[in-house]
Design a protein around this motif. Structure first.
Motif, short mmCIF file in Angstrom:
data_model
loop_
_atom_site.label_atom_id
_atom_site.label_comp_id
_atom_site.label_asym_id
_atom_site.label_seq_id
_atom_site.Cartn_x
_atom_site.Cartn_y
_atom_site.Cartn_z
N PRO A 157 0.84 -1.21 0.00
CA PRO A 157 0.00 0.00 0.00
C PRO A 157 0.87 1.25 0.00
N GLU A 158 0.52 2.20 -0.86
CA GLU A 158 1.33 3.40 -1.04
C GLU A 158 1.53 4.19 0.25
N HIS A 159 2.66 4.86 0.32
CA HIS A 159 3.01 5.71 1.45
C HIS A 159 2.94 4.99 2.79
N THR A 160 3.42 3.76 2.82
CA THR A 160 3.53 3.03 4.09
C THR A 160 5.00 2.70 4.30
N LEU A 161 5.35 2.44 5.56
CA LEU A 161 6.73 2.03 5.83
C LEU A 161 7.09 0.78 5.04
N ALA A 162 6.12 -0.12 4.89
CA ALA A 162 6.37 -1.34 4.12
C ALA A 162 6.67 -1.02 2.65
N ALA A 163 5.97 -0.05 2.07
CA ALA A 163 6.22 0.33 0.67
C ALA A 163 7.58 1.00 0.52
N TYR A 164 7.96 1.83 1.47
CA TYR A 164 9.27 2.48 1.41
C TYR A 164 10.38 1.45 1.60
N ALA A 165 10.23 0.55 2.56
CA ALA A 165 11.25 -0.47 2.82
C ALA A 165 11.43 -1.38 1.60
N ILE A 214 13.39 7.92 -2.61
CA ILE A 214 11.98 7.76 -2.26
C ILE A 214 11.36 9.15 -2.35
N GLU A 215 10.24 9.27 -3.06
CA GLU A 215 9.61 10.58 -3.24
C GLU A 215 8.20 10.52 -2.68
N PRO A 216 8.01 11.00 -1.45
CA PRO A 216 6.67 10.97 -0.84
C PRO A 216 5.88 12.24 -1.13
N ASP A 217 4.58 12.13 -1.00
CA ASP A 217 3.69 13.29 -0.96
C ASP A 217 3.41 13.55 0.51
N LEU A 218 3.25 14.80 0.89
CA LEU A 218 3.01 15.13 2.29
C LEU A 218 1.74 15.94 2.47
N VAL A 219 1.00 15.63 3.52
CA VAL A 219 -0.16 16.42 3.94
C VAL A 219 -0.02 16.66 5.44
N MET A 220 -0.76 17.63 5.96
CA MET A 220 -0.63 17.99 7.37
C MET A 220 -1.84 17.55 8.18
N THR A 221 -1.55 17.05 9.38
CA THR A 221 -2.61 16.68 10.32
C THR A 221 -3.14 17.93 11.00
N GLY A 222 -4.22 17.77 11.74
CA GLY A 222 -4.81 18.90 12.46
C GLY A 222 -3.89 19.49 13.50
N ASP A 223 -2.94 18.70 14.00
CA ASP A 223 -2.00 19.22 15.00
C ASP A 223 -0.64 19.58 14.39
N VAL A 229 2.54 14.16 7.31
CA VAL A 229 2.47 12.71 7.12
C VAL A 229 2.51 12.41 5.62
N ALA A 230 3.06 11.26 5.29
CA ALA A 230 3.16 10.85 3.89
C ALA A 230 1.84 10.25 3.45
N ARG A 231 1.16 10.97 2.57
CA ARG A 231 -0.13 10.54 2.03
C ARG A 231 -0.28 11.16 0.66
N HIS A 232 -0.94 10.47 -0.23
CA HIS A 232 -1.20 11.05 -1.55
C HIS A 232 -2.47 11.90 -1.53
N GLU A 233 -3.48 11.45 -0.86
CA GLU A 233 -4.76 12.16 -0.82
C GLU A 233 -5.02 12.68 0.59
N VAL A 234 -5.74 13.80 0.69
CA VAL A 234 -6.10 14.31 2.02
C VAL A 234 -7.29 13.55 2.60
#
Length: 124
Positions: free
Chosen positions: A27-35, A45-54, A58-63
């Motif tokens: 599954p994309e943007h997981t530690l398993a995918a990066y490893a 490794i080229e991740p997409d990043l989004v921000m949490t409420g705090d 975090v590495a995620r493609h979609e919000v």
């Protein structure tokens, strides 16, 4: 970046950039995918990043979370479902910026495109 040897002006070896990790195999943007991407020899490794409420990146493609996590299976998060405009489109779901990093860690990732990608990672 280090200089790469070339042959006739072309790189001697293709540069492998694992966008989202080894997303065809995990599954994309997981530690398993990066490893897996690193183990398979990716140069970067080229991740997409989004921000949490705090405010945690975090590495995620979609919000929106429901396509790639089990957020809908958590009754305590049901009230957080809402409609939000994303890139000019109304999207219904759960959104990363409505959760703290600690809350996101309670979710489990899942393959967002099971009909297009390998299911070899099921059960990992």
């Amino acid at each position: 970046m280090s200089a790469r040897k070339s042959v006739n002006g072309l790189p001697a070896k293709a540069l492998v950039i694992a966008h989202r990790g080894a997303s065809a195999l995990r599954p994309e943007h997981t530690l398993a995918a990066y490893a897996k991407a690193i183990a398979d020899g990716a140069d970067y490794i080229e991740p997409d990043l989004v921000m949490t409420g705090d405010g945690v990146l975090v590495a995620r493609h979609e919000v929106e979370l429901s396509g790639s996590t089990d957020v809908a299976e958590h009754p305590g998060f049901a009230a957080r479902r809402r409609v939000k405009e994303v890139d000019g489109v109304s999207v219904s779901g759960w959104f990363c910026d409505d959760f703290s990093f600690a809350e996101l860690r309670r979710l489990r990732c899942r393959e967002p495109m099971p009909d297009l990608r390998s299911r070899a990672h099921d059960g990992l």
